[in-house]
Design an enzyme around this catalytic site. Structure first.
Site, PDB file in Angstrom:
ATOM      1  N   CYS A   1       0.737  -1.386  -0.069  1.00  0.00           N
ATOM      2  CA  CYS A   1      -0.026   0.166  -0.038  1.00  0.00           C
ATOM      3  C   CYS A   1       0.758   1.255   0.092  1.00  0.00           C
ATOM      4  CB  CYS A   1      -1.036   0.037   1.241  1.00  0.00           C
ATOM      5  SG  CYS A   1      -0.204  -0.352   2.751  1.00  0.00           S
TER       6      CYS A   1
ATOM      7  N   ARG B   1      10.335  -9.191   4.592  1.00  0.00           N
ATOM      8  CA  ARG B   1      10.526  -8.848   5.809  1.00  0.00           C
ATOM      9  C   ARG B   1      11.336  -9.708   6.678  1.00  0.00           C
ATOM     10  NH1 ARG B   1       4.045  -7.835   7.705  1.00  0.00           N
ATOM     11  NH2 ARG B   1       3.581  -6.575   5.723  1.00  0.00           N
TER      12      ARG B   1
ATOM     13  N   GLU C   1      12.303 -11.802   9.325  1.00  0.00           N
ATOM     14  CA  GLU C   1      11.809 -12.520  10.159  1.00  0.00           C
ATOM     15  C   GLU C   1      12.560 -12.720  11.625  1.00  0.00           C
ATOM     16  OE1 GLU C   1       8.712 -12.348  11.126  1.00  0.00           O
ATOM     17  OE2 GLU C   1       7.704 -11.843   9.226  1.00  0.00           O
TER      18      GLU C   1
ATOM     19  N   ARG D   1       5.118 -18.381   7.769  1.00  0.00           N
ATOM     20  CA  ARG D   1       6.115 -17.219   8.503  1.00  0.00           C
ATOM     21  C   ARG D   1       7.377 -17.127   7.731  1.00  0.00           C
ATOM     22  NH1 ARG D   1       4.981 -14.247  13.243  1.00  0.00           N
ATOM     23  NH2 ARG D   1       6.223 -12.626  13.252  1.00  0.00           N
TER      24      ARG D   1
ATOM     25  N   GLU E   1      -2.482  -6.940  -2.636  1.00  0.00           N
ATOM     26  CA  GLU E   1      -2.931  -5.984  -1.757  1.00  0.00           C
ATOM     27  C   GLU E   1      -3.810  -4.806  -2.383  1.00  0.00           C
ATOM     28  OE1 GLU E   1      -0.260  -4.092   1.089  1.00  0.00           O
ATOM     29  OE2 GLU E   1      -2.216  -2.625   1.631  1.00  0.00           O
TER      30      GLU E   1
ATOM     31  N   ASP F   1      -8.812  -9.208  11.538  1.00  0.00           N
ATOM     32  CA  ASP F   1      -7.654 -10.440  11.016  1.00  0.00           C
ATOM     33  C   ASP F   1      -8.801 -11.594  10.843  1.00  0.00           C
ATOM     34  OD1 ASP F   1      -5.264  -9.354  11.022  1.00  0.00           O
ATOM     35  OD2 ASP F   1      -4.714 -10.091  13.026  1.00  0.00           O
TER      36      ASP F   1
ATOM     37  N   GLU G   1      -3.232 -16.253  11.318  1.00  0.00           N
ATOM     38  CA  GLU G   1      -4.039 -15.096  10.701  1.00  0.00           C
ATOM     39  C   GLU G   1      -3.420 -15.241   9.032  1.00  0.00           C
ATOM     40  OE1 GLU G   1      -1.821 -12.294  14.197  1.00  0.00           O
ATOM     41  OE2 GLU G   1      -1.584 -11.543  12.105  1.00  0.00           O
TER      42      GLU G   1
ATOM     43  N   ASN H   1      -5.981  -9.989   6.345  1.00  0.00           N
ATOM     44  CA  ASN H   1      -6.473  -8.747   6.809  1.00  0.00           C
ATOM     45  C   ASN H   1      -7.405  -8.055   6.017  1.00  0.00           C
ATOM     46  OD1 ASN H   1      -4.701  -7.123   5.814  1.00  0.00           O
ATOM     47  ND2 ASN H   1      -3.209  -7.186   7.518  1.00  0.00           N
TER      48      ASN H   1
ATOM     49  N   CYS I   1      -6.823  -0.831   3.282  1.00  0.00           N
ATOM     50  CA  CYS I   1      -6.279  -1.946   2.546  1.00  0.00           C
ATOM     51  C   CYS I   1      -6.408  -3.255   3.047  1.00  0.00           C
ATOM     52  CB  CYS I   1      -4.899  -1.858   2.237  1.00  0.00           C
ATOM     53  SG  CYS I   1      -3.861  -1.572   4.060  1.00  0.00           S
TER      54      CYS I   1
ATOM     55  N   ARG J   1      -0.176 -17.577   3.139  1.00  0.00           N
ATOM     56  CA  ARG J   1      -1.017 -17.779   4.063  1.00  0.00           C
ATOM     57  C   ARG J   1      -2.380 -18.662   3.779  1.00  0.00           C
ATOM     58  NH1 ARG J   1       0.287 -14.402   8.804  1.00  0.00           N
ATOM     59  NH2 ARG J   1       2.559 -14.638   8.730  1.00  0.00           N
TER      60      ARG J   1
HETATM   61  N1  SER Z   1      -0.481  -3.061   4.730  1.00  0.00           N
HETATM   62  C1  SER Z   1      -1.323  -4.228   5.354  1.00  0.00           C
HETATM   63  C2  SER Z   1      -0.276  -5.078   6.238  1.00  0.00           C
HETATM   64  O1  SER Z   1       1.037  -4.766   6.132  1.00  0.00           O
HETATM   65  C3  SER Z   1      -1.982  -5.174   4.248  1.00  0.00           C
HETATM   66  O2  SER Z   1      -0.873  -5.757   3.415  1.00  0.00           O
HETATM   67  O3  SER Z   1      -0.691  -5.591   6.833  1.00  0.00           O
HETATM   68 ZN    ZN Z   2      -1.715  -2.083   3.480  1.00  0.00          ZN
END
Ligand code: SER
Ligand code: ZN
Length: 498
Positions: free
Chosen positions: A301, A331, A333, A342, A350, A411, A429, A432, A457, A464
């Site tokens: 986003c 990310r 982790e 994960r 998104e 979530d 999760e 979201n 968003c 997942r």
């Molecule tokens: N921006 C939101 C998040 O990081 C949806 O992807 O969870």
């Molecule tokens: Zn987002």
């Protein structure tokens, strides 16, 4: 709040002979300020040769550092004309700011540029040797906020995040209780990737992930009128400064360096070393890299918001409904990695929406209906929905509260039979959905013709979705629900390894 500033002005000439006049001028300046704020006091005025020493205290809205800059201008104007002297330099030898905190600090804290001392609920920020530019830059107010925020967070440490279930499906009898990642690895559908938290998806696993993508597009995004966009994977720091990611999770980004140059001469030694040693000489490499100014996509986003920066959106185009499925999120982790659920690198769609409050609340209902259809009728999942701490607060390490209902994050969580009992084990999760009010609209200065805009968003993570589905329905397509088999009923035949 008490502000206590000690400062001096260094003049171009000796000012001892005009000492009386200077004192009077400062007094009259002080009474002028009193009309705005009675608590401002200029005191301890001393003159030594060409230096004027003084202090300014204030308890109100008028900050001493602002008074200081005004005083300099007044004096320069008055005495420059009359006595041909001017202020050459401003020195701040000490600046203490005391203020009351909401809660008593549980332990000491540190912040840059100053010492911080606590006495019960009173915090004192002690600055030394700061210059004019520092005062003008609004750092002081942000330092005060940072101290309050750090003390506040001492009370959150170790506390669970906000979570409140709002809907749950019926219990479903799991078809097995194995960890789908481990089983896929055994079947050679999947291989651990070349670096931490990454996977290589062979044809069978890819077919499932791609089916998830197809279902999301066919059952949610197309029916609701979302348009696909393609964004960059690389996010410059100024975008993350606006969204708050930069201060929220600097330890979770994969940073991106550009080469300092493409000049082959500059790279010659590196190439020689590589050819001769067949190793990568990191020191030599670093010589030819620029420091990072960007990172790899963390969520999609931010760049979508950036694409609307400063723009006025016509009423006709509202609500704006777009989605990206190209940028891959990364990310770092660290300890939390597990299976495909994960990971450090994941594939996600998104959708981002911008519109009026009413439009977005309606859209949330529509999105929920579509998602429910998928998870109930196509996946036949055991799952639930909960209000949680909004994602931007989670990602800033903050705790949400129950005040959010119009805005906030929902979530979607799935029971993972391999993790144990449905009552005590942790659910995954897998999705979201957020409405975030005008937070990003303001941050990126996005406007409409007459309406106030909101945005939101939703994160559709293909890994997942896959993990949730397979954990309940097994890897055997014969076990899969009819609705899913309409999208995928046969897996590709894999490669035989000897
Ligand atoms: N921006 C939101 C998040 O990081 C949806 O992807 O969870
Ligand atoms: Zn987002």
């Amino acid at each position: 709040m008490i502000f206590d500033l000690k400062s001096s002005f260094t003049f171009s000439n000796d000012i001892s002979s005009i000492s009386k006049e200077l004192q009077d001028s400062i007094k009259s300046f002080n009474s002028k300020i009193h009309q705005k704020d009675k608590t401002v006091e200029i005191k301890d005025i001393k003159i030594k040769k060409n230096i004027l020493y003084f202090g300014i205290i204030s308890e109100g809205i008028f900050r001493p550092h602002n008074a200081l800059l005004q005083l300099k201008n007044e004096i320069s104007k008055e005495f420059g004309k009359k006595h041909h002297v001017g202020v050459r330099e401003i020195k701040i030898t000490g600046y203490n700011i005391s203020f009351e905190l909401e809660k008593k600090p549980l332990k000491d804290i540190t912040i840059p540029f100053a010492d911080v001392k606590f006495k019960d609920k009173i915090a004192t920020i002690i600055l030394k040797e700061v210059d004019e530019e520092f005062l003008q830059r609004n750092y002081i107010d942000r330092m005060i906020n940072r101290v309050s925020e750090k003390v506040e967070s001492q009370y959150y440490e170790g506390k669970g995040e906000f979570w409140k279930a709002i809907w749950e499906s019926a219990e479903k009898k799991p078809l097995w209780n194995k960890d789908p990642t481990e089983e896929m690895v055994k079947n050679k559908w999947l291989e651990q990737g070349p670096t931490k938290g990454k996977w290589f998806y062979r044809a069978q696993a890819t077919a499932i992930l791609k089916t998830m993508e197809k279902i999301a597009i066919e059952e949610v995004l197309k029916p609701l009128g979302f348009q696909e966009v393609i964004e960059s994977h690389i996010v410059p720091f100024d975008i993350w400064l606006k969204t708050g990611h930069m201060e929220g999770m600097p330890g979770e980004f994969y940073y991106v360096c550009e080469p300092a140059t493409r000049d082959t001469q500059a790279w010659e030694r590196f190439v020689d070393l590589t050819k001769i040693t067949k190793e990568v000489h990191i020191d030599e490499l670093m010589n030819n890299l620029s420091p990072p100014k960007a990172g790899i996509c963390y969520a999609q986003c931010p760049i979508i918001y950036w694409s609307f920066k400063g723009k006025t959106i016509s009423e006709k185009s509202l609500p704006v409904l777009v989605y990206d499925k190209t940028a891959i999120s990364n990310r770092y982790e660290s300890g939390g990695r597990h299976g495909i659920e994960r990971v450090d690198e994941f594939h996600r769609i998104e959708p981002v929406y911008i519109g009026t409050r009413e439009q977005l609340l309606k859209l949330r209902e529509n999105l929920l209906d579509c998602y429910k259809h998928i998870f109930n009728d196509i996946f036949d999942l055991e799952w639930r929905i909960a209000w949680v701490t909004p994602w931007y607060m989670q990602q800033a390490g903050k705790i949400g509260d129950e005040s959010t209902q119009d805005t906030g994050t929902i979530d979607f969580e799935a029971y993972m039979p391999y993790r144990g009992d449905r009552k005590t084990s942790e659910w995954l999760e897998f999705q979201n959905l957020s409405i975030l009010g005008d937070k990003y609209i303001k941050a990126f200065n996005i406007k409409a013709q007459k309406n106030e805009l909101w945005s939101g968003c939703s994160g559709i993570g293909l890994e997942r979705w896959t993990a949730a589905f397979l954990a309940q329905k097994s890897l055997d397509p014969n076990n899969w629900p009819e609705g899913f088999r309409k999208y995928l009923d046969k897996l590709p035949v894999g490669i035989e390894f000897l």
